[in-house]
Each structure stands twice: as C-alpha cells, then as structure tokens.
Design a protein around this motif. Structure first.
Motif, PDB file in Angstrom:
ATOM      1  N   PHE A 149     -10.429 -22.845 -49.726  1.00  0.00           N
ATOM      2  CA  PHE A 149     -10.161 -21.449 -49.380  1.00  0.00           C
ATOM      3  C   PHE A 149      -8.726 -21.137 -49.765  1.00  0.00           C
ATOM      4  CE2 PHE A 149      -8.778 -18.103 -46.409  1.00  0.00           C
ATOM      5  CZ  PHE A 149      -9.756 -17.142 -46.654  1.00  0.00           C
ATOM      6  N   GLN A 150      -8.561 -20.210 -50.732  1.00  0.00           N
ATOM      7  CA  GLN A 150      -7.222 -19.788 -51.137  1.00  0.00           C
ATOM      8  C   GLN A 150      -6.852 -18.525 -50.395  1.00  0.00           C
ATOM      9  OE1 GLN A 150      -5.844 -20.042 -55.193  1.00  0.00           O
ATOM     10  NE2 GLN A 150      -5.103 -17.947 -55.144  1.00  0.00           N
TER      11      GLN A 150
ATOM     12  N   HIS B  40      -5.990 -23.860 -48.713  1.00  0.00           N
ATOM     13  CA  HIS B  40      -5.200 -24.279 -49.877  1.00  0.00           C
ATOM     14  C   HIS B  40      -4.474 -23.090 -50.499  1.00  0.00           C
ATOM     15  CE1 HIS B  40      -5.270 -27.273 -53.483  1.00  0.00           C
ATOM     16  NE2 HIS B  40      -4.390 -27.640 -52.571  1.00  0.00           N
ATOM     17  N   PRO B  41      -3.452 -22.560 -49.827  1.00  0.00           N
ATOM     18  CA  PRO B  41      -2.737 -21.408 -50.379  1.00  0.00           C
ATOM     19  C   PRO B  41      -1.927 -21.771 -51.616  1.00  0.00           C
ATOM     20  CG  PRO B  41      -1.640 -22.224 -48.403  1.00  0.00           C
ATOM     21  CD  PRO B  41      -2.937 -22.962 -48.509  1.00  0.00           C
TER      22      PRO B  41
ATOM     23  N   SER C 193      -8.158 -29.094 -43.129  1.00  0.00           N
ATOM     24  CA  SER C 193      -6.918 -29.669 -43.640  1.00  0.00           C
ATOM     25  C   SER C 193      -6.147 -28.574 -44.362  1.00  0.00           C
ATOM     26  CB  SER C 193      -7.216 -30.821 -44.602  1.00  0.00           C
ATOM     27  OG  SER C 193      -6.016 -31.443 -45.023  1.00  0.00           O
ATOM     28  N   LEU C 194      -4.821 -28.659 -44.299  1.00  0.00           N
ATOM     29  CA  LEU C 194      -3.964 -27.681 -44.957  1.00  0.00           C
ATOM     30  C   LEU C 194      -3.205 -28.360 -46.089  1.00  0.00           C
ATOM     31  CD1 LEU C 194      -2.499 -24.904 -45.137  1.00  0.00           C
ATOM     32  CD2 LEU C 194      -0.902 -25.769 -43.412  1.00  0.00           C
ATOM     33  N   GLY C 195      -3.228 -27.751 -47.256  1.00  0.00           N
ATOM     34  CA  GLY C 195      -2.460 -28.255 -48.388  1.00  0.00           C
ATOM     35  C   GLY C 195      -1.881 -27.093 -49.172  1.00  0.00           C
ATOM     36  N   LEU C 196      -0.872 -27.374 -49.995  1.00  0.00           N
ATOM     37  CA  LEU C 196      -0.246 -26.345 -50.821  1.00  0.00           C
ATOM     38  C   LEU C 196      -0.462 -26.680 -52.291  1.00  0.00           C
ATOM     39  CD1 LEU C 196       3.187 -25.998 -48.956  1.00  0.00           C
ATOM     40  CD2 LEU C 196       1.047 -24.787 -48.502  1.00  0.00           C
TER      41      LEU C 196
END
Length: 561
Positions: free
Chosen positions: A187-188, A215-216, A248-251
């Motif tokens: 998900f962006q 995943h912004p 989970s959060l990632g960049l």
C-alpha cells in the motif's frame, strides 16, 4: 522476483575508487539519486543500469524493454550538454551524491539527445506543459543529453533518517520470510492516514488473506507536500493501531513522476520486487490532480492497466474502496454500500488543516489520538506558527516604512522573534554582488524567500519588503514558505505617479533623464500579484494606518491575538 544488489565486493570497490579519480563525474540531483538507489538495490529489477536508447525508445512506444520484458516508464540519466559531449559508448562516468561522495560507476553504452516532447506525450499523455505539471518539469528541468549504461555500485545513497525503515528488497523478503508472511498487500500512501484508511486496508487484507506492507514513497519533496518527517511519524502512529503481526512499515525512495496508469504499473512492479503479492490501486492512482478531485487520467485507468498485466508481473491488483463513516451504525462502510438516507460524516483535508491551525477538536471517529498528536506537533495553531509578510510594489509605494511600523508592533507584542528583510538591507548584506538584470532580480527575491522560510520554519516572523516585480519569484517564495508556516502577500498598490512624486532616492528622476536603465515602472515592468491577501494604496493612507490594515488581517486569520 528480485535479484541481489548491484553493489560490488569491497575489493572491487577500492579499485573503482582509484579509477574514478581520473573519470568525469556528475553530482546527481535528488530525483536521480532515487532512481540510482532503486537500480542498485534491484527494486527496479530487471534493469541493471540507466536505460540505453533502444530500451528507452521501446518503453515509450510499447511499455517494454528492447528484450521484450515489461517496463512502463523510462529510467534515464539526464546530464548537461557539457557532460554529454565528453561521453561516448565505452567511456565511464562517476556518479556522486550532492556532496561529491562516490556512489557508482556507469559503464556508458549510449549517449543521445532525446525528443522530450515525444517522451512527454508517450509517458504523460500530453506534451502540453500547461496541462500537466510533470510535463512542465520534464521540458524545463531535464539535461540536454541522456546517458545509458550498466552500473557498478560502491554505496547506496546515504540516509540519516529512519534508517530502520529503509529496507532493501532482499531485506524486506527476509523480514516477510521470518514473519511467515506468504501473501502481502503493498500500500503506497502520500497523505496522512486515519480511521477510514485502517478500515479500508484491514478489509482488503482480510479478503485477500494477506498481511500488509505500508510502503510510502519518500525522497523528493514537491511544492505543497506534507513535511516528510511528520508524515513518517504519523505512519508509525498509524501502524500501532494494528496487531503487530499484521502490518509492517517500510520506506521506498521512489521518485514519483505522476504518470497515472503507467506509474501505477511501475509502483506495482516495484512492490513485487520487494516481495508483495498484491498491490492496492486507487481509481486516480499517480494522478497529478488526485487531491483536487479534477483528475487528468480517466478514473479507473490505473486499476485497469495494473490488472491487465497481473499474469506477467506476478502481483494482483486490489482496487481501493473508499470508506465513509455512517453515524447511525457508528462505523465505516464502503462508499458503495451506503444506503439512501444514511447520515454520512466526513472531514476533508482542508477542514482537517483548518482544525489543526485553529486548535479545533478532531473527533475520534475520524482519526486516532496518536496520529492527531503528531499532526498537532507539526501544525500548531496559527497564533503559535511562524509566518512571513511579503510586501511587494513599486519603489516609493511605502513598503519600507510600513515594514518598519510592523516591526515595531511585533516587537511590542514580544510573542515571537521578528526579522526585517527590507530590499535595501538585503541588497547590501545578502546580494551585494548581484546586478539589476532580470535574472539577478529574480535571484535576489528568491534569496529573500529562502531566508524568510527558515525564519518561518523556526517559529519567527519575517517581514520582507522588496520590489519583487515578477510573479515567478513571488510564487516560488509562496510555495516555499507556505510549507513551513503562514505566507501573507501584501500588494502595495500605490500608483506610479504618486511614487514618482515621492522619489526619495531620485531613482525615477534619473530614469526619466536616461541616466539609469532597468528601473521598475519606467523601462522595466512591474507585474501585479494576481491574488494577494492584502492590497493597500498609500496615496491617502498613512504608514500607521496601512500597518493596521495588515494587523487586522493577521488577527482575523488567527496569526496574532
């Protein structure tokens, strides 16, 4: 579908560093650093470097590399004419960050002058710079030459913020494997996320039987964009609203071209390379006007393109379903499931900003307290924000005198530090080497804007009083400063004949006598602001009265009490 990075072994890296001393080099722009990082860490798999001309032409016409592999957007390295003319197939180019740190060596396979209008039409659907902001950027900010070739990476671009969130594709795959996640929805997001988004993402995950990767895309800031640090901290608060085993959060340092359907397909393929099996796509995904609702691309076109290539990309498209709060049920429902007569409640992004700026309560049904707390830190009430008053007008219009009255009033209030950036003061201390050419006048005004933005960012008041005759520099300053606080443009609309009568510096008299050239209002134009917050004519108004008009506006808008 991912491969190990293009970073070389440390022994090879030492040899490349020695070789790079004698090579031509370029310091990459932020957008180019984003592309380089995703090439080196293989998020742009199957690319092994910046595209050569054959791949570029094939992508424009068919959305495929010359080999036939699917790829929707050109990933090219643009350079200046000076650099492009010294390169040829077989030469090498050292790629460095903005501080000159060596990141990679490009083995050049192709150098050419692209047809940017053709590229714009193929990628964005138009070559009209007035119709699409990315076309305007492409045509005005792209180097004359494109350089293609394979890469040997020595280091990924350096990041000092949120390092634990900046996982490469291989590291993200490892995390998913350790968590036992076989299905993952990517998900962006580019905006703050609230209760409606939690319901939407949770529902999509349940239906797919998948976990979630929020995943912004980070890296390039656009005018009007939200503060990136606040945005990421709000995402961290948002993620805490889910079970830890679910999300989970990632960049990802993805430079967003705002190319609509083509870009949505690229986003999906990048998430595939990060290990996702599904990707959420909005009806207006990657549209440059998505926030305004007046979209450039047909609604749903991005979803259709991503779905059409699911078999080839290996990632399934999940359409984003808008969720709305239904008061009778005290819960969120998909917009298409709302029955006639139901009382739907909503808060627009503009209303949210208004509530933050004026300290108005944000209801729990709309957002989570942890998220709201992060937003309030970044958006204090206007009475505690920094702001800039930007007075513009002809010489003799009264800018400097009114600015001095405002300075005294703000110093009397003593609630914020205040700085006066008068035109003459800046010319002596910040821009003494500049001439009065149009280019240097623009540069002078932009320098004032930069200093004012720093003052505003740190909670102070900046009072600017340049002539600022051209709209481009004024708009640049508005966009820059508005990201940090308030911006109030004051048009000192005093007629030229009145300014000439005052002529305290004798400037107009010298211009009329032909002794000086380029005097604004005489032989150089002053283009009035289109939509200033305040307009003042000091013909029959004292400086104190003019300052009072500005102060009343500031009080009305909540900047002062």
């Amino acid at each position: 579908m991912y491969s190990e990075s293009l970073l070389v072994h440390f022994q090879r890296a030492e040899a490349l560093r020695s070789e790079a001393v004698a090579l031509p080099s370029v310091n990459l722009k932020t957008r180019q650093l984003c592309d380089l990082e995703l090439l080196l860490n293989r998020a742009f798999f199957p690319l092994k470097g910046f595209m050569d001309r054959a791949d570029y032409e094939s992508v424009l016409s068919d959305m495929r590399l010359a080999s036939g592999e699917l790829w929707p957007l050109p990933v090219c390295l643009d350079v200046s004419s000076e650099t492009g003319q010294m390169l040829e197939a077989g030469s090498k180019l050292a790629l460095r960050d903005q501080e000159g740190f060596l990141l990679a060596i490009l083995q050049v396979s192709d150098v050419w002058i692209p047809d940017l209008e053709r590229e714009a039409a193929a990628v964005f659907g138009t070559a009209d710079p007035a119709a699409h902001p990315s076309v305007r950027f492409l045509l005005s900010n792209t180097g004359r030459y494109y350089v293609g070739g394979s890469l040997e990476g020595l280091s990924l671009p350096l990041h000092f913020d949120f390092q634990d969130l900046r996982l490469s594709p291989s590291e993200m795959h490892r995390r998913f494997s350790q968590n036992g996640w076989r299905k993952v929805i990517g998900f962006q997001s580019e905006q703050h996320l609230h209760c409606a988004h939690k319901e939407m993402i949770s529902r999509a995950a349940r239906e797919a039987g998948a976990s979630i990767l929020l995943h912004p895309a980070v890296g390039v800031q656009y005018h009007g964009d939200l503060d990136q640090y606040t945005l990421i901290r709000s995402y961290q608060a948002f993620v805490r609203q889910f079970p830890r085993t679910m999300i989970s959060l990632g960049l990802v340092p993805l430079y967003q071209r705002k190319a609509g359907p083509r870009e949505a397909l690229l986003q999906a393929m990048v998430r595939r390379n990060y290990g996702c099996t599904h990707f959420v796509v909005a009806g207006d995904q990657a549209d440059p006007f998505a926030e305004t609702g007046d979209t450039f691309y047909p609604k749903g076109a991005a979803q259709e393109l991503v779905r059409a290539h699911e078999g080839e990309t290996g990632i399934a498209m999940i359409p984003m379903r808008e969720m709305v709060y239904v008061e009778e049920k005290a819960q969120y429902l998909p917009e298409d499931e709302v029955e006639e007569g139901m009382n739907v409640r909503a808060i627009t992004s503009q209303e949210l900003r208004h509530r933050l700026e004026h300290g108005i309560e944000i209801p729990d049904w709309f957002s989570f307290p942890d998220v709201v707390e992060e937003l309030r830190r970044a958006h204090p009430p206007r009475s505690k924000q920094g702001f800039t008053i930007f007075l513009t007008g002809l010489s003799g219009a009264g800018k400097s005198t009114v600015a001095k009255v405002l300075l005294a009033r703000f110093l009397e209030m003593r609630d914020r530090p205040v700085t006066l950036l008068d035109g003459d003061i800046v010319r002596r201390n910040l821009s003494s080497e500049l001439t009065f050419s149009k280019e240097h006048r623009e540069l002078n005004v932009r320098r004032i804007g930069f200093v004012a933005s720093e003052i505003t960012k740190n909670g102070g008041i900046a009072i600017c009083a340049p002539i600022a005759p051209y709209p481009e520099a004024r708009e640049h300053n508005r966009n820059l400063i508005s990201q940090s606080g308030g911006f109030v443009e004051v048009f000192m609309n005093t007629p030229l004949e009145v300014c000439e009568q005052r002529d305290r510096k004798g400037l107009y008299a010298k211009a009329r006598a032909g002794l000086v050239k380029g005097v604004t209002g005489i032989d150089d134009p002053y283009i009035p602001p289109a939509n200033p917050e305040v307009t003042i004519d000091t013909t029959e108004m004292t400086p104190v009265e003019a300052a009072q008009v500005i102060l009343l506006f500031l009080e009305e808008q909540g900047y002062i009490r």
